[in-house]
Design a protein around this motif. Structure first.
Motif, PDB file in Angstrom:
ATOM      1  N   LEU A 160       1.113  -0.898   0.260  1.00  0.00           N
ATOM      2  CA  LEU A 160      -0.455  -0.036  -0.031  1.00  0.00           C
ATOM      3  C   LEU A 160       0.802   1.732   0.012  1.00  0.00           C
ATOM      4  N   ALA A 161       2.205   1.493  -0.038  1.00  0.00           N
ATOM      5  CA  ALA A 161       3.115   2.681   0.428  1.00  0.00           C
ATOM      6  C   ALA A 161       3.036   3.330  -1.115  1.00  0.00           C
ATOM      7  N   HIS A 162       2.959   4.115  -0.959  1.00  0.00           N
ATOM      8  CA  HIS A 162       2.897   4.821  -2.405  1.00  0.00           C
ATOM      9  C   HIS A 162       4.284   6.251  -2.932  1.00  0.00           C
ATOM     10  N   ASP A 163       5.207   6.105  -1.476  1.00  0.00           N
ATOM     11  CA  ASP A 163       6.538   6.966  -2.374  1.00  0.00           C
ATOM     12  C   ASP A 163       7.605   6.384  -2.045  1.00  0.00           C
ATOM     13  N   GLN A 164       8.525   6.444  -2.320  1.00  0.00           N
ATOM     14  CA  GLN A 164      10.073   5.418  -2.218  1.00  0.00           C
ATOM     15  C   GLN A 164      10.623   5.837  -0.821  1.00  0.00           C
ATOM     16  N   GLU A 165      10.080   6.620  -0.496  1.00  0.00           N
ATOM     17  CA  GLU A 165      10.855   6.476   0.664  1.00  0.00           C
ATOM     18  C   GLU A 165      10.522   5.848   1.980  1.00  0.00           C
ATOM     19  N   THR A 166       8.784   5.139   1.562  1.00  0.00           N
ATOM     20  CA  THR A 166       8.294   4.281   2.106  1.00  0.00           C
ATOM     21  C   THR A 166       8.689   3.050   1.911  1.00  0.00           C
ATOM     22  N   ILE A 167       8.880   3.218   1.382  1.00  0.00           N
ATOM     23  CA  ILE A 167       8.752   1.331  -0.020  1.00  0.00           C
ATOM     24  C   ILE A 167       9.932   1.183   0.912  1.00  0.00           C
ATOM     25  N   GLY A 168      11.184   1.890   1.284  1.00  0.00           N
ATOM     26  CA  GLY A 168      12.496   1.661   1.256  1.00  0.00           C
ATOM     27  C   GLY A 168      12.707   1.395   2.949  1.00  0.00           C
ATOM     28  N   ASN A 169      11.789   2.469   3.227  1.00  0.00           N
ATOM     29  CA  ASN A 169      11.868   1.798   4.965  1.00  0.00           C
ATOM     30  C   ASN A 169      11.058   0.335   5.566  1.00  0.00           C
ATOM     31  N   ASP A 170       9.460   0.143   4.540  1.00  0.00           N
ATOM     32  CA  ASP A 170       9.625  -1.287   4.777  1.00  0.00           C
ATOM     33  C   ASP A 170      10.399  -2.340   4.467  1.00  0.00           C
ATOM     34  N   LEU A 171      11.333  -2.318   3.515  1.00  0.00           N
ATOM     35  CA  LEU A 171      12.078  -3.696   3.307  1.00  0.00           C
ATOM     36  C   LEU A 171      13.454  -3.025   4.632  1.00  0.00           C
ATOM     37  N   LEU A 172      13.242  -2.714   5.541  1.00  0.00           N
ATOM     38  CA  LEU A 172      13.669  -3.222   6.933  1.00  0.00           C
ATOM     39  C   LEU A 172      12.707  -4.167   8.112  1.00  0.00           C
ATOM     40  N   THR A 173      11.695  -4.156   7.395  1.00  0.00           N
ATOM     41  CA  THR A 173      10.915  -5.268   8.085  1.00  0.00           C
ATOM     42  C   THR A 173      10.396  -6.716   7.045  1.00  0.00           C
ATOM     43  N   VAL A 174       9.733  -5.774   5.859  1.00  0.00           N
ATOM     44  CA  VAL A 174       9.482  -7.292   4.546  1.00  0.00           C
ATOM     45  C   VAL A 174      10.430  -7.065   3.952  1.00  0.00           C
ATOM     46  N   GLN A 175      10.330  -8.063   3.617  1.00  0.00           N
ATOM     47  CA  GLN A 175      11.996  -8.400   2.501  1.00  0.00           C
ATOM     48  C   GLN A 175      10.612  -8.869   0.984  1.00  0.00           C
ATOM     49  N   THR A 176      11.310  -8.586   0.428  1.00  0.00           N
ATOM     50  CA  THR A 176      11.203  -8.800  -1.177  1.00  0.00           C
ATOM     51  C   THR A 176      11.713 -11.259  -1.865  1.00  0.00           C
TER      52      THR A 176
END
Length: 511
Positions: free
Chosen positions: A41-57
């Motif tokens: 549900l993240a729509h901006d690059q900074e939020t997407i990047g911070n989400d990667l600290l917890t949820v991995q691709t």
């Protein structure tokens, strides 16, 4: 006396532990103020990047922009047999023993759940079209997920469940009641298989992360605080006063101040991002390619570079040089010459409307320079600033063509295909093709690169697309975006990749 010395030693030890605990907290200024911690549900690059600290691709990009396996034993390819000969079947082999932050093991069921959540129309996922290329997904065992594509797609492994223009990490299926993601309890303490999990989310203030106890190797930091500071100047003040340890240096002025600030170092990351002028190709006067070329020649790129103090590489091709495998270094900006524009003038100067995001101070300065240069070439140019939310809204001026020139940018993905938004199918309401450019040869190149089995031919497709854009001028590249982080000199191991995303946060430290 011995007891007094023992007490003193104990107090010093406690003080040392307290200092160590404090030093193990990394504080990052977060320019975004997320409405969700769910990567889908993240729509901006900074939020997407911070989400990667917890949820991995499933796959990631390292600091050298190489695709690496995160949750997989290997990257699927034709060579290792995980991509079928016809390119329509991709087999993902999950690592054994990877655990979510609550101790539950990751399995192929979680991959399948995440896919179903992405394509669930009840979720406002911005990149659903990409996943609609998937015909079906099978999970023959706990550690194998098999994707069946509707047709061959060369960029699939670099885009699906990967770090790309979006980064849809694998969600824990057991933490959700259904594939409807809004208002899930998981949001309050978001977690995945990443090195950290959310300990606290104080909305509008900060997000506190703590290590995932099941992640290996164990993160060096004991705590990360993402401080919500949406103003770049305020964030820099917080960095200078040591209220935060990392902040982005977003303007030439802030960058200049950072260079003279003690105990601060600057980290530079080249991005897969071109800042450009989009020229509306379906309305006058820029529906005429001669006018578009005249505008390109009327611009003096040296004068525009002064607006950003020359801190970014000047643009040539619309594909940035960080995509070295397909970037054409032989394409340069049109030479400055106002005569072609003046020769096109008849009874009156053509009206040109330049739109820009009102919060983008650098963009407004560049728009002013463009306005002045076009006026000198005989155009009547006006600037219309819009708030970012309205500028990019589905019914906003950028996506609906209510402009002559739009000061915009596009951050691509891990594959060069994701740097391209100029195809005919993206000309629509709320489409990414802001210039509304439609060219049959360009579309043929784009379609061919997606399916050809010849890497050299695929590269030629991308080179030809760059020459078409340079000749037809739906875009005028201005510069290639570079990300500047200001870091407290006690911070170690911090890195980003070309998509602004964090790299190996488990290796970050603070002495």
């Amino acid at each position: 006396m011995l007891r007094r010395f023992a007490l003193l030693a104990a107090l010093l030890a406690l003080a040392g532990c307290a200092a160590q605990e404090q030093n193990a907290t990394l504080r990052i200024a977060d320019l975004a103020n997320p409405t969700s911690l769910n990567p889908l549900l993240a729509h901006d690059q900074e939020t997407i990047g911070n989400d990667l600290l917890t949820v991995q691709t499933l796959t990631g990009l390292d600091e050298h922009n190489r695709v690496i396996p995160l949750l997989l034993t290997r990257i699927p390819s034709r060579q290792n047999g995980d991509v079928s000969a016809d390119g329509k079947r991709i087999t993902y082999r999950l690592k054994h023993g990877v655990r979510f932050a609550d101790g539950v093991e990751l399995t192929s069921a979680d991959v399948a759940f995440t896919y179903r959540a992405i394509i669930d129309p009840r979720n406002p996922v911005l990149s659903q079209d990409t996943y609609k290329r998937i015909a079906s997904i099978d999970t023959p065992d706990r550690y194998t997920a098999v994707l069946h594509l509707k047709q061959r797609w060369n960029a699939a492994v670099s885009d699906l469940f990967a770090q790309s223009d979006f980064a849809f990490g694998i969600l824990p299926a057991h933490a959700f009641k259904s594939t409807v993601l809004a208002n899930a309890d998981w949001e309050n303490h978001a977690f995945g298989t990443g090195p950290f999990r959310v300990a606290q989310w104080r909305r509008g203030d900060r997000i506190v992360l703590e290590p995932n106890p099941y992640f290996s190797p164990r993160p060096l930091l004991r705590r990360i605080e993402l401080r919500m500071i949406p103003d770049v100047n305020t964030a820099f003040v917080a960095l200078r006063t040591h209220d935060v340890d990392i902040a982005v240096l977003r303007t030439p002025q802030i960058l200049a101040q950072a260079r003279t600030t003690p105990h601060l170092r600057i980290q530079r990351t080249l991005l897969n991002d071109t800042e450009e002028l989009d020229l509306q190709t379906q309305t006058a006067p820029t529906d005429n390619v001669k006018v578009r070329r005249a505008i390109a020649q009327a611009l003096d790129m040296r004068g525009i570079a002064k607006a950003y103090d020359g801190i970014y590489p000047p643009g040539g091709s619309f594909i940035p040089p960080v995509m070295s495998g397909v970037f054409d270094s032989g394409i340069h900006a049109y030479p400055h010459d106002v005569r072609p524009a003046l020769a096109l003038m008849r009874d009156k100067a053509p009206d040109v409307v330049i739109i820009v995001q009102s919060e983008f101070d650098l963009g407004k300065r560049i728009a002013t320079v463009v306005q002045q240069q076009l006026s000198q070439a005989g155009f009547h140019a006006t600037i219309k600033p819009y708030p970012t939310a309205l500028f990019n809204a589905p019914d906003g001026p950028a996506r609906n063509g209510r402009f002559t020139i739009s000061l915009s940018g596009w951050l691509g993905g891990a594959d060069p295909e994701q740097s391209i938004v100029l195809t005919c199918d993206k000309v629509s309401l709320n489409g990414d093709n802001l210039a509304r450019f439609c060219n049959k040869r360009f579309d043929a190149d784009f379609a061919d690169q997606a399916v050809t089995t010849d890497p050299a031919r695929r590269r030629r497709d991308f080179i030809d697309m760059q020459h078409i854009v340079h000749d037809q001028v739906p875009q005028i590249p201005l510069y290639y975006e570079t990300w500047y982080d200001g870091l407290n000199d006690r911070v170690g191991g911090f890195a980003r990749n070309m998509l602004e995303f964090p790299v190996a946060p488990e290796k970050w430290s603070k002495q």
